[in-house]
Scaffold this active site. Structure first.
Site, mmCIF file in Angstrom:
data_model
loop_
_atom_site.group_PDB
_atom_site.id
_atom_site.type_symbol
_atom_site.label_atom_id
_atom_site.label_comp_id
_atom_site.label_asym_id
_atom_site.label_seq_id
_atom_site.Cartn_x
_atom_site.Cartn_y
_atom_site.Cartn_z
ATOM 1 N N GLU A 71 0.820 -1.214 0.000
ATOM 2 C CA GLU A 71 0.000 0.000 0.000
ATOM 3 C C GLU A 71 0.854 1.265 0.000
ATOM 4 O OE1 GLU A 71 -3.671 -1.987 2.577
ATOM 5 O OE2 GLU A 71 -2.196 -0.719 3.579
ATOM 6 N N GLU A 271 -11.714 -4.398 -2.267
ATOM 7 C CA GLU A 271 -11.451 -5.695 -1.649
ATOM 8 C C GLU A 271 -12.142 -5.755 -0.295
ATOM 9 O OE1 GLU A 271 -7.273 -6.201 -1.211
ATOM 10 O OE2 GLU A 271 -6.866 -6.354 -3.367
#
Length: 360
Positions: A71, A271
């Site tokens: 990330e 997600e």
């Protein structure tokens, strides 16, 4: 990192995080004469050359690693502790105490003519577990709103954004002319979203507060390089998060991120954060999908169902899942059948043009 511990991030207590090389040395030749960005570009180039026969056919999308856990963020919480951080409401720690980050901060302060701001990160951010209103920096009228606070947070978030830009630029050039989609992931950090200062977002590198949109610059950066934006926690509800922390708002966080993606006209990939198969989870994902997709000419939206396990194939879970897939695809003829002791069959026409689900 054993030879030079400052290649890893460090907080004000001297605790080092070995999960990712400090972005303070992005362009420095610290890896046998190569910079971390050059080394990563070589890795991506090797991946492209190795899998070239499959690109555009079997491999149609690539998610680019941009930081801890893949990330775009600082490791203000170690990835393995993120679940605990959500539950406990940790503030996080600024990751700017390795020598490379401090050198960058020093140079930035001298450039601004503020020599007294060269030494370290904010004073008064206090302990990880403290109520933000009891800290000098994060409280509602805290120093995050002062000229120094704005200076530091602009530098800290700007360094993260520049890191993302460097990687996206390299990856776009490497895959030029190849029919694959590319995406970058933003951390789902929402457990202080209901406060004025959003401390857990600030320490992660997102300069997002009640008075400043910190996700729009990230979406614009992804858009410049043709990237989709990916985020988790699409199944989370405020009522669930607020059972652990009253200022938590996963829905508020997601709504802001989705609006930034829509403004920048970039696709969104969602997600789930947890493995759950009840209808509440699926309905929340559908709600988020509709919020993003409503209106003319909206960018594509997709949902990647991750962390599958054998429990998915239990009868009731499978029924919920196939119903969800049918709703996501908006195809009435979707059928799922599970026969215990026999074959399992699943058939569906193609998904709708702008919305779909992916199983991983």
């Amino acid at each position: 990192m054993d030879r030079d511990p400052d290649l890893s991030y460090s907080d004000r207590f001297g605790r080092r995080n070995m999960e990712y090389i400090s972005l303070g040395c992005d362009n420095l030749p610290i890896l046998h004469g190569r910079s971390p960005i050059q080394a990563y570009a070589d890795f991506v180039r090797n991946f492209r050359d190795t899998f070239r026969p499959f690109l555009g056919s079997i491999v149609t999308g690539i998610q680019v690693g941009l930081g801890p856990g893949g990330e775009l963020r600082y490791p203000s919480y170690p990835t393995q502790k993120l679940t605990w951080a959500r539950q406990s409401g940790e503030l996080g720690e600024f990751q700017c105490y390795d020598k490379y980050m401090l050198a960058s901060l020093n140079a930035h302060a001298w450039k601004r003519g503020m020599h007294e701001w060269t030494n370290a990160g904010p004073i008064g951010s206090s302990n990880l577990m403290q109520n933000p209103e009891n800290t000098d920096f994060f409280r509602t009228d805290g120093s995050w709103k002062t000229p120094y606070g704005e200076f530091f947070l602009e530098w800290y978030s700007g360094m993260l954004l520049l890191h993302g830009e460097r990687i996206c630029k390299e990856v776009k050039a490497i895959f030029h002319g190849i029919e694959v989609s590319m995406s970058g992931k933003v951390g789902g950090i929402y457990w202080h979203y209901g406060t004025q200062s959003h401390p857990s977002e600030l320490t992660a590198g997102y300069y997002n507060t009640s008075t400043r949109d910190g996700f729009l610059p990230i979406a614009r950066m992804f858009g410049r390089y043709g990237f989709s934006i990916c985020c988790a926690c699409l199944e989370m509800q405020d009522s669930e998060g607020q059972q652990m922390n009253a200022t938590s708002s996963p829905e508020g966080f997601l709504k802001q991120l989705l609006l930034a993606a829509r403004v920048c006209d970039i696709p969104l990939e969602g997600e789930n954060s947890a493995t759950n198969f009840d209808d509440t989870l699926f309905q929340q994902v559908l709600k988020t999908s509709k919020f993003y997709s409503d209106g003319p000419r909206t960018p594509p939206f997709s949902f990647n169902f991750v962390r599958m396990d054998k429990n998915l194939f239990e009868y009731h879970n499978w029924a919920s899942f196939t119903r969800f897939m049918r709703q996501m695809s908006d195809v009435n003829s979707f059928q799922g059948k599970l026969g215990f002791g026999g074959d399992t069959t699943l058939s569906s026409p193609s998904a709708a043009a702008y919305s779909g689900a992916v199983v991983a």
